[in-house]
Design a protein around this motif. Structure first.
Motif: not given
Ligand code: C2E
Ligand code: MG
Ligand code: MG
Ligand code: MG
Length: 294
Positions: A60-61, A73, A75, A117-118, A152, A183, A239, A241-242, A261, A266
């Motif tokens: 979940a993002l 975003s 971020q 994510n926490v 996470e 990360d 994480e 992987v393109e 991607y 997402p």
């Protein structure tokens, strides 16, 4: 002069703007309002088992849909939410929304697991109710088994060295919610944390994957991380992987899961359901051994 100001003004409000350019107070104020009015939504990125090619879980993002600025975003706004003391209500909203969506999917027969994510701040509670209690209550409310959720955290949470934080993680783990280290490789924590903290799975940061095939030292680092994880018997998620080449490289090294991607960006809730209904196991996996990049 007026025209220039006008253009500057327009750029200021364009959806592509760099949110950092916004005045901090202004953004914080808007964020406060956004939390009150729930101007957020979640996207879900599939995580794929590299051995079977199946989607096993989704991460979940969160996104902020500001009426004027457009989509912002995480971020850009999560760090501000943390500093402004807004991450607790926001985190609670995220948990509610994510588990409510997960319950719906389960009811439809889509047996997924979910990652949330926490932030460290969510675990260091200054409130009457702890993050652990909220987690437990929200799982119960939606009748979701703890095994279907994992959280996470980043190394920064471990560095903060708050005993309370570690204690919270221990309780969460005991409840049955696994803890993933996100990360990995970008923080500064001592490796001893990997065994001292209740971490079940390691996520290799995208920055290593980005250069895996061009930069021999990054490739070596990834190999070392894979070997370390294997000896600790911790599964690994790659994480970002393109490309198919990255997929093969990681799969041949022994990486277990991939997210990126290449398989899927997402997705909004409805898009994810479509994606899962039509998704076949990722086919390019099958030729992996022939294309070994190592
Ligand atoms: P993260 O948890 O490491 O999430 C992975 C980020 O990488 C996501 O960015 C995802 O969209 C992006 N990504 C995945 N695959 C690819 C790829 O192949 N290429 C590229 N270029 N990017 C890829 P996103 O959604 O912008 O989130 C950024 C960070 O914001 C997250 O990093 C996480 O630290 C934080 N965040 C997001 N949602 C939440 C949340 O609900 N709560 C908290 N506390 N933090 C969140
Ligand atoms: Mg994450
Ligand atoms: Mg990450
Ligand atoms: Mg990240």
């Amino acid at each position: 002069q007026a025209k220039r100001d006008g253009r500057a003004h327009y750029q200021y409000f364009s959806p592509e703007m760099n949110v950092e350019m916004l005045e901090r107070m202004h953004l914080e104020q808007r964020l406060r309002k956004a939390v009150k009015q729930s101007e957020f939504y979640l996207e879900y990125q599939p995580v794929i088992d590299m051995h079977s090619g199946e989607v096993t879980s989704v991460e979940a993002l969160v996104r902020w849909q500001d009426p004027d600025y457009g989509v912002i975003s995480p971020q850009a706004f999560i760090p501000i939410a943390e500093e402004a003391g807004l991450i607790e209500p926001l985190g609670e909203w995220i948990l509610q929304q994510a588990l409510s969506d997960l319950a719906q999917w389960h009811a439809q027969g889509l047996m997924l697991k979910m990652a949330i994510n926490v932030s460290a701040r969510q675990c260091i509670h200054s409130r009457d109710i702890s993050f652990f209690d909220i987690l437990k209550q929200t799982l119960a409310k939606h009748d979701i088994a703890a095994e279907n959720l994992h959280i996470e955290i980043t190394e920064s949470m471990l560095i903060e060295d708050k005993p309370q934080c570690l204690q919270t993680l221990e309780s969460i783990k005991q409840l049955g919610v696994d803890i993933y280290l996100d990360d990995f490789g970008t923080g500064y924590s001592a490796l001893s944390y990997l065994t001292q903290c209740p971490i079940s799975v390691i996520k290799i940061d995208k920055s290593f994957i980005d250069n895996a095939l061009d930069n021999p030292s990054d490739a070596k680092l990834i190999k070392a991380i894979v070997m370390m994880a294997q000896s600790l018997e911790m599964p690994l998620v790659a994480e970002g992987v393109e490309t198919v080449e990255q997929w093969h490289f990681l799969r041949n090294l022994g990486c277990d899961y991939a997210q990126g991607y290449l398989m899927s960006k997402p997705l909004a809730k409805a898009e994810l359901v479509e994606f899962l209904r039509h998704a076949k196991p990722f086919q390019y996996l099958e030729i992996g051994t022939e294309l070994s990049a190592v």
